[in-house]
Every structure is written in structure tokens, then in C-alpha cells.
Write a protein that holds these residues in place. Structure first.
Motif, PDB file in Angstrom:
ATOM      1  N   PHE A   1      34.987 153.578 139.649  1.00 25.25           N
ATOM      2  CA  PHE A   1      34.148 154.314 138.704  1.00 25.25           C
ATOM      3  C   PHE A   1      34.587 155.780 138.619  1.00 25.25           C
ATOM      4  O   PHE A   1      34.665 156.364 137.535  1.00 25.25           O
ATOM      5  CB  PHE A   1      32.679 154.254 139.119  1.00 25.25           C
ATOM      6  N   ALA A   2      34.852 156.367 139.774  1.00 21.70           N
ATOM      7  CA  ALA A   2      35.191 157.791 139.812  1.00 21.70           C
ATOM      8  C   ALA A   2      36.583 158.079 139.256  1.00 21.70           C
ATOM      9  O   ALA A   2      36.767 159.020 138.476  1.00 21.70           O
ATOM     10  CB  ALA A   2      35.094 158.303 141.246  1.00 21.70           C
ATOM     11  N   SER A   3      37.566 157.253 139.606  1.00 20.48           N
ATOM     12  CA  SER A   3      38.955 157.573 139.264  1.00 20.48           C
ATOM     13  C   SER A   3      39.442 156.927 137.970  1.00 20.48           C
ATOM     14  O   SER A   3      40.161 157.544 137.184  1.00 20.48           O
ATOM     15  CB  SER A   3      39.884 157.154 140.412  1.00 20.48           C
TER      16      SER A   3
ATOM     17  N   ALA B   1      28.547 154.056 150.346  1.00 17.94           N
ATOM     18  CA  ALA B   1      28.106 155.454 150.352  1.00 17.94           C
ATOM     19  C   ALA B   1      29.169 156.445 150.834  1.00 17.94           C
ATOM     20  O   ALA B   1      29.294 157.535 150.259  1.00 17.94           O
ATOM     21  CB  ALA B   1      26.839 155.590 151.182  1.00 17.94           C
ATOM     22  N   PRO B   2      29.941 156.136 151.876  1.00 14.86           N
ATOM     23  CA  PRO B   2      30.957 157.107 152.303  1.00 14.86           C
ATOM     24  C   PRO B   2      31.959 157.446 151.198  1.00 14.86           C
ATOM     25  O   PRO B   2      32.381 158.601 151.069  1.00 14.86           O
ATOM     26  CB  PRO B   2      31.638 156.398 153.482  1.00 14.86           C
ATOM     27  N   THR B   3      32.318 156.454 150.382  1.00  7.72           N
ATOM     28  CA  THR B   3      33.253 156.708 149.286  1.00  7.72           C
ATOM     29  C   THR B   3      32.618 157.629 148.251  1.00  7.72           C
ATOM     30  O   THR B   3      33.282 158.540 147.727  1.00  7.72           O
ATOM     31  CB  THR B   3      33.667 155.378 148.622  1.00  7.72           C
TER      32      THR B   3
ATOM     33  N   LEU C   1      34.226 161.306 147.309  1.00  2.28           N
ATOM     34  CA  LEU C   1      34.617 161.601 145.929  1.00  2.28           C
ATOM     35  C   LEU C   1      33.618 162.514 145.213  1.00  2.28           C
ATOM     36  O   LEU C   1      33.826 162.870 144.055  1.00  2.28           O
ATOM     37  CB  LEU C   1      34.767 160.292 145.151  1.00  2.28           C
ATOM     38  N   LYS C   2      32.547 162.862 145.921  1.00 10.38           N
ATOM     39  CA  LYS C   2      31.518 163.771 145.384  1.00 10.38           C
ATOM     40  C   LYS C   2      30.985 163.291 144.031  1.00 10.38           C
ATOM     41  O   LYS C   2      30.942 164.034 143.054  1.00 10.38           O
ATOM     42  CB  LYS C   2      32.070 165.194 145.286  1.00 10.38           C
ATOM     43  N   ILE C   3      30.573 162.031 144.019  1.00 11.20           N
ATOM     44  CA  ILE C   3      29.979 161.455 142.819  1.00 11.20           C
ATOM     45  C   ILE C   3      28.560 161.008 143.153  1.00 11.20           C
ATOM     46  O   ILE C   3      28.349 160.264 144.122  1.00 11.20           O
ATOM     47  CB  ILE C   3      30.825 160.285 142.259  1.00 11.20           C
TER      48      ILE C   3
END
Length: 434
Positions: free
Chosen positions: A110-112, A132-134, A138-140
């Protein structure tokens, strides 16, 4: 009940979907002039992208399907009323297989790849804990609809929120006094052998002890188990109340085998509706549940005192008075949980508006705006009931329902107060850097 806001139609055909959607939007102060959508007010007409981490497959598939239906209904209403900050909302779905490793991969995707603004909608606790750690790395922003105590515990990170559904610690703290006073004080617990079940194990026992009760046995069962007969002899003979909470495709077998094991000579039964979400309680073999009690977040069956907002919400997501799909009476919903998707989306909307959110560069502002929220009033955006939000632990608190199986339906016999489920916070995410 009077229909002062015209949320629903008292005509012969009952509550129409069109009337429900109009009523929901009007009650939330979101209606525009006919045919007018306020996307032009935004500096950008690009959609706000929400990554929906869905359990389309795996043991959470039944939940995932209804979470997706509820999400789509809420987003349609939001978009029909002008979107968020004048921009349309786009839902991008990825299946995590109800698997923690795959869940982390989905968050990263989702982030990248999709470049979504946030991630939303995860239910199963082991998937949340694995993902959650990911989200933090990635600060999302990661808005889950999970119930697990993992968010409020402080064990995750500042980017994770649970603002639309209460957690297990609050739920069991709320219902323990009623169980002890009305069913019995010697309780055996049967629960799934992973994080969600551990929350029940760890927090119901002390809540019951505070009421003069005792958990006499705790029986964990692997979530992929297909037969349960070997576990049932572990239930002590002096058990007064059997507390059961099971999830996954084997729940119907579990309930049937429990009935076969006990016959008519059973202890009082108190279950979390997780054991029967998406399952017709009138299914053959479940007759022994008659007279037993269940926790429900939002009631499956329509109640005589349902609010206008609750009636309109049910029509919008497409469930009938029995909690089944309006297009297929055999398709039973996950009503006790799925409302959390609806309410979480409206929390996200509120936080994005409060932070004047424009894009990923404003994610930190979005986190702070969510933390600044304190309460949500019952109404079209929060049809399950009013709630209090603790921004330090990123967790919402609300009402719980205890329902009795009678006449082939679940009827609410007790509704807790918000205060019944409050507990002393053990964390403060706001001290973590963004």
C-alpha cells in the motif's frame, strides 16, 4: 418512536435504501444541493486513497467479506456527500489471507506501490500484530478494526489506531459483573490459542475475581482446529458457566459438538458472538443454545428500541431485521463487528478535516489530529452508540450488549455503560516521536 429527521420511511415498504442514505447524510450535516458534489472545493481533485487490508481468504474470510461491504457502503455515502476535504475517497483492496506475514507485505505494498494515504480495516489480532511494525517503519497511519488489546497496551507504535471498535479488555471488564450476578461464579473459559484469545484469558479472570468469581479452567484451542471433542472432557465438573469464544471456519462444528457433549445437562453458557458470526443461530444442531447469552458489539437482530441512525445504517449496509443480507437470507452478517469499519471511516474523515490533510506529507499531522479526538456522539456516523476516545492509547471505549437466545433470535437484555469498560491506561503513544 417519532421520525423527526426523516431517517426512515414508515410507509408500507419499510425503510428504503434511498431514504436511509439521505437520512444518514442529513443527520451528519453532510447533504449538498441535489446533484451537487463539492469536490471542486478541494485544492486537488485527486482521490484520497485508503488501503483496505482485507481478509478475503483464510480463517477471517467471512468477516472480511462483510467488512468490505460495510466499507463500500460508508465510502459511497461519504463520496455522495462531497468526499473528504472536497476530494473523493478511493478504496484499494488487498487480500492478506488472514496471515501476519502476508499482512506486513500488504501494508508495504500500500505504501510503496499503491501509494495510499493510510491503511485501514484489519481485524484478526495476529495479523495486526504482524503488520503494525511495517506501518511504523514506513510512517503510514494504520487504522485497525480488530478488538485486540494490542493497540491500547502500548506494544505497537504511534502510527496504529483503533478508534471505531472497543478492545477485548474493555469488553470483558464490562460484562464480568453481569455474568457473575446472573449466571454463576465458577467459570471455565474456552478460547482461541492466539493473541485475541489471550486477551480474553488475561483480562476476564481478574474482572471476574473482582466480582467474587473464579475461573476454574482455561482451555486454549488452535484456530485451525476442525474437531473439538478431545478438549471438552477438560471442562471441570463444578463449572457453573462455560465462557466460549471461537472464530474461524470450525465454529459451527465447535458449537454442535459442545451440544452433543452436554445434551440437556449443561452449565450456563456465555459466549462472545465471534463463535457464531456469519452463522445462522437456527442452524440444525444449535438448538441447545436456546436460553444462553452472548456478547454483541452491535446487535445482529433489529431491536424494538433501535435508533433512527441504527435503522438507516442497517439499510445502507444491506442487512435485514435478522441480520442477514437483504438479497440473500442465508448470508448472515458479522453485525457485531462490522459497524467498526463504518465508524472508523468517519473518524478518519474527521481527523483529515481537522488536520486539513492534503497528502502523505501530512501524515504526521493526521496522527496528531486523531490523537486530539475525545468523543463521538451517537448518530449517523456512529450508529452503534456514543463513545469516548483516549488519544494516549489510541483506543475507543463504548457500550457493550448482552443478548439472550430466545425464540430463534438474539434479544438484548443488558447494555453496559461506557464507564463499565474503562480501565487505567498503561501507555502513552504521544510520547513517541513521529
Amino acid at each position: 418512536m417519532t421520525d423527526s429527521k426523516r431517517f426512515f420511511d414508515l410507509g408500507k415498504s419499510g425503510l428504503s435504501r434511498r431514504t436511509a442514505l439521505k437520512g444518514l447524510a442529513a443527520g451528519a450535516g453532510l447533504m449538498a444541493a441535489p446533484g451537487f458534489v463539492r469536490y471542486s472545493q478541494a485544492q486537488s481533485s485527486a482521490p484520497i486513497k485508503i488501503g483496505f487490508q482485507a481478509h478475503r481468504t483464510g480463517i477471517g474470510a467471512a468477516y472480511g467479506r462483510w467488512y468490505e461491504k460495510t466499507t463500500n457502503a460508508a465510502v459511497k455515502l461519504i463520496n455522495d456527500a462531497g468526499g473528504i476535504n472536497g476530494r473523493p475517497v478511493e478504496i484499494i483492496v488487498e487480500d492478506d489471507g488472514t496471515d501476519p506475514k502476508r499482512g506486513a507485505e500488504v501494508v508495504a505494498k500500500f505504501a510503496s506501490q499503491h501509494k495510499t494515504d493510510i491503511v485501514f480495516g484489519t481485524l484478526f489480532s495476529h495479523v495486526v500484530v504482524g503488520s503494525a511494525p511495517t506501518a511504523g517503519e514506513l510512517k503510514i497511519p494504520y487504522y485497525v478494526v480488530s478488538e485486540g488489546y494490542h493497540v491500547a497496551s502500548g506494544k505497537l507504535n504511534r502510527w496504529v489506531f483503533q478508534p471505531g471498535i472497543t478492545d477485548v479488555r474493555s469488553q470483558v471488564t464490562s460484562v464480568a459483573p453481569w455474568v457473575a450476578a446472573n449466571l454463576g461464579k465458577k467459570v471455565t473459559m474456552i478460547y482461541p490459542d492466539y493473541a485475541f484469545g489471550y486477551d480474553h484469558r488475561d483480562y476476564f479472570a481478574p474482572a471476574l475475581k473482582a466480582q467474587g468469581g473464579e475461573v476454574v479452567a482455561q482451555i486454549p484451542i488452535p484456530p485451525t482446529e476442525s474437531s473439538f471433542t478431545k478438549y471438552l472432557p477438560q471442562i471441570p465438573a463444578d463449572t457453573e458457566v462455560l465462557y466460549h469464544v471461537m472464530v474461524g471456519p470450525g465454529v459451527l462444528t465447535f458449537v454442535k459438538e459442545l451440544g452433543e457433549f452436554y445434551g440437556s445437562n449443561k452449565p450456563k453458557l456465555f459466549g462472545f458472538i465471534d463463535s457464531l458470526e456469519a452463522v445462522d443461530i437456527n442452524s440444525p444442531g444449535l438448538e441447545f443454545l436456546d436460553g444462553s447469552h452472548f456478547w454483541e458489539g452491535s446487535p445482529r437482530y433489529a431491536q424494538a428500541n433501535d435508533s433512527e441512525a441504527q435503522k438507516a445504517y442497517r439499510a445502507a449496509v444491506g442487512i435485514d431485521d435478522n441480520g442477514a443480507s437483504t438479497t440473500d437470507a442465508k448470508d448472515v452478517s458479522t453485525a457485531a463487528h462490522m459497524f467498526g469499519c463504518w465508524e472508523t471511516l468517519y473518524v478518519i474523515k474527521k481527523a483529515m478535516e481537522d488536520s486539513s490533510y492534503k497528502g502523505p506529507e501530512d501524515r504526521a499531522k493526521l496522527v496528531e489530529a486523531t490523537e486530539a479526538l475525545t468523543e463521538f456522539k451517537e448518530g449517523p456516523e456512529h450508529p452503534q452508540g456514543d463513545k469516548k476516545f483516549n488519544g494516549k492509547i489510541h483506543q475507543v471505549f463504548g457500550h457493550q450488549n448482552i443478548s439472550k437466545v430466545e425464540g430463534g433470535k438474539l434479544n438484548v437484555v443488558h447494555r453496559t455503560s461506557i464507564e463499565d469498560g474503562m480501565y487505567e491506561p498503561e501507555a502513552d503513544y504521544t510520547t513517541q516521536p513521529l
